[in-house]
Scaffold this motif. Structure first.
Motif, short mmCIF file in Angstrom:
data_model
loop_
_atom_site.label_atom_id
_atom_site.label_comp_id
_atom_site.label_asym_id
_atom_site.label_seq_id
_atom_site.Cartn_x
_atom_site.Cartn_y
_atom_site.Cartn_z
N ALA A 2 10.00 -3.45 2.68
CA ALA A 2 10.45 -3.05 4.01
C ALA A 2 9.31 -2.45 4.81
N LEU A 3 8.42 -1.73 4.13
CA LEU A 3 7.27 -1.14 4.82
C LEU A 3 6.35 -2.23 5.36
N TYR A 4 6.15 -3.29 4.58
CA TYR A 4 5.30 -4.40 5.01
C TYR A 4 5.91 -5.10 6.23
N ARG A 8 4.33 -5.32 10.02
CA ARG A 8 4.12 -6.58 10.75
C ARG A 8 4.76 -6.51 12.14
N LEU A 9 5.98 -5.98 12.21
CA LEU A 9 6.66 -5.87 13.50
C LEU A 9 5.93 -4.89 14.42
N GLY A 48 -2.64 -9.90 10.62
CA GLY A 48 -1.86 -9.29 9.55
C GLY A 48 -2.40 -9.60 8.17
N ILE A 49 -3.01 -10.76 8.01
CA ILE A 49 -3.59 -11.13 6.72
C ILE A 49 -4.69 -10.14 6.34
N TRP A 50 -5.54 -9.78 7.31
CA TRP A 50 -6.66 -8.88 7.02
C TRP A 50 -6.27 -7.41 7.12
N LEU A 51 -5.53 -7.06 8.13
CA LEU A 51 -5.23 -5.65 8.35
C LEU A 51 -4.19 -5.11 7.38
N LEU A 52 -3.27 -5.93 6.96
CA LEU A 52 -2.17 -5.48 6.12
C LEU A 52 -2.28 -5.94 4.67
N ALA A 53 -3.49 -6.28 4.24
CA ALA A 53 -3.69 -6.79 2.88
C ALA A 53 -3.23 -5.80 1.80
N ARG A 58 0.88 -4.63 -2.41
CA ARG A 58 1.91 -3.75 -2.98
C ARG A 58 3.27 -4.43 -2.99
N ALA A 59 3.61 -5.11 -1.90
CA ALA A 59 4.90 -5.81 -1.82
C ALA A 59 4.97 -6.92 -2.87
N THR A 60 3.88 -7.65 -3.04
CA THR A 60 3.85 -8.72 -4.03
C THR A 60 4.00 -8.16 -5.44
#
Length: 89
Positions: A2-4, A8-9, A48-53, A58-60
């Motif tokens: 949910a945090l991920y 993203r939103l 999002g791929i780079w900033l939220l890696a 963690r989600a994975t």
């Protein structure tokens, strides 16, 4: 997970605000919100791929842990249904 999704939103919302702000700075006072939102979605995909890696990793990992637990529980249930001693973790 949910945090991920929330991150993203939030990234899309921030990018939408930046696009609208830049539009106002260059003199486009009637810049359509839907256009800014669509551009933000397109820009948020690679950003999002780079900033939220770290959040994505963690989600994975949490999804993998849940899958492993479900697999183990299913194996134990199948062993009990066959009348065998369930494998111990």
């Amino acid at each position: 997970m949910a945090l991920y999704v929330a991150a993203r939103l939030l990234l899309v919302a921030v990018l939408t605000g930046v696009i609208l702000g830049v539009g106002h700075l260059i003199g486009l006072r009637e810049f359509p919100l839907i256009v800014a939102l669509l551009f933000a979605f397109v820009l948020a995909l690679p950003l999002g791929i780079w900033l939220l890696a770290p959040l994505r990793r963690r989600a994975t990992a949490s999804i993998a842990a849940v899958d492993e637990r479900r697999r183990r529980d299913r194996e134990q249930l199948q062993a009990r249904l066959r009348g065998e001693e369930p494998p111990t973790p």
